[in-house]
Design a protein around this motif. Structure first.
Motif, mmCIF file in Angstrom:
data_model
loop_
_atom_site.group_PDB
_atom_site.id
_atom_site.type_symbol
_atom_site.label_atom_id
_atom_site.label_comp_id
_atom_site.label_asym_id
_atom_site.label_seq_id
_atom_site.Cartn_x
_atom_site.Cartn_y
_atom_site.Cartn_z
ATOM 1 N N ASN A 1 44.338 43.870 34.916
ATOM 2 C CA ASN A 1 43.910 44.803 33.880
ATOM 3 C C ASN A 1 42.568 44.372 33.338
ATOM 4 O OD1 ASN A 1 46.040 46.502 34.024
ATOM 5 N ND2 ASN A 1 47.133 45.664 32.272
ATOM 6 N N ARG A 2 41.598 45.244 33.461
ATOM 7 C CA ARG A 2 40.249 44.928 33.025
ATOM 8 C C ARG A 2 39.886 45.865 31.885
ATOM 9 N NH1 ARG A 2 35.377 43.866 37.190
ATOM 10 N NH2 ARG A 2 34.041 42.880 35.668
ATOM 11 N N GLU A 3 39.321 45.307 30.819
ATOM 12 C CA GLU A 3 38.884 46.093 29.674
ATOM 13 C C GLU A 3 37.381 45.903 29.518
ATOM 14 O OE1 GLU A 3 41.360 45.358 26.170
ATOM 15 O OE2 GLU A 3 42.820 44.411 27.483
ATOM 16 N N ASN A 4 36.668 46.934 29.066
ATOM 17 C CA ASN A 4 35.219 46.806 28.883
ATOM 18 C C ASN A 4 34.855 45.931 27.698
ATOM 19 O OD1 ASN A 4 34.467 48.306 31.108
ATOM 20 N ND2 ASN A 4 34.557 50.229 29.973
ATOM 21 N N VAL B 1 36.878 43.593 24.244
ATOM 22 C CA VAL B 1 38.114 43.140 23.620
ATOM 23 C C VAL B 1 37.758 42.334 22.374
ATOM 24 C CG1 VAL B 1 38.279 41.027 24.992
ATOM 25 C CG2 VAL B 1 40.336 42.049 24.080
ATOM 26 N N ARG C 1 40.360 38.472 29.715
ATOM 27 C CA ARG C 1 40.838 39.861 29.608
ATOM 28 C C ARG C 1 39.765 40.854 30.021
ATOM 29 N NH1 ARG C 1 43.791 40.778 24.026
ATOM 30 N NH2 ARG C 1 43.267 42.914 24.574
#
Length: 94
Positions: A3-6, A8, A27
């Motif tokens: 799971n990659r988030e731009n 955090v 993350r």
């Protein structure tokens, strides 16, 4: 971890800012913290970082601290309110 988030934002737990930085970067990059290619100490001194943002008896300070640096393709910002923010940089930003 995939799971990659731009971006955090993570609260610091137990006064260990350096650990929160690693969690935030992992993350954003969608990897396990142990799989980050660049060790934190190659970018910034983790012990100094922890001391700089160590909780104090008084929360009222005349000087507000903020540290910003780039690591593992992320812009990392740490603020006095014990928050670490990591934002994935685009290839143009790096």
């Amino acid at each position: 971890m995939s799971n990659r988030e731009n971006s955090v934002t993570i609260s610091v737990e137990d006064g260990q800012v350096s650990e929160a930085v690693i969690r935030a970067i992992s993350r954003v990059n969608g990897v396990d913290p142990l799989d980050i290619d660049t060790p934190l100490y190659d970018t910034i001194d983790p012990d100094a970082l922890n001391r700089l943002f160590q909780p104090t008896v008084s929360t009222n300070r005349d000087i507000k601290s903020r540290v910003r640096f780039t690591m593992a393709g992320c812009e990392v910002t740490i603020t006095d309110n014990q928050v670490v923010a990591a934002k994935l940089l685009s290839p143009v930003d790096t």
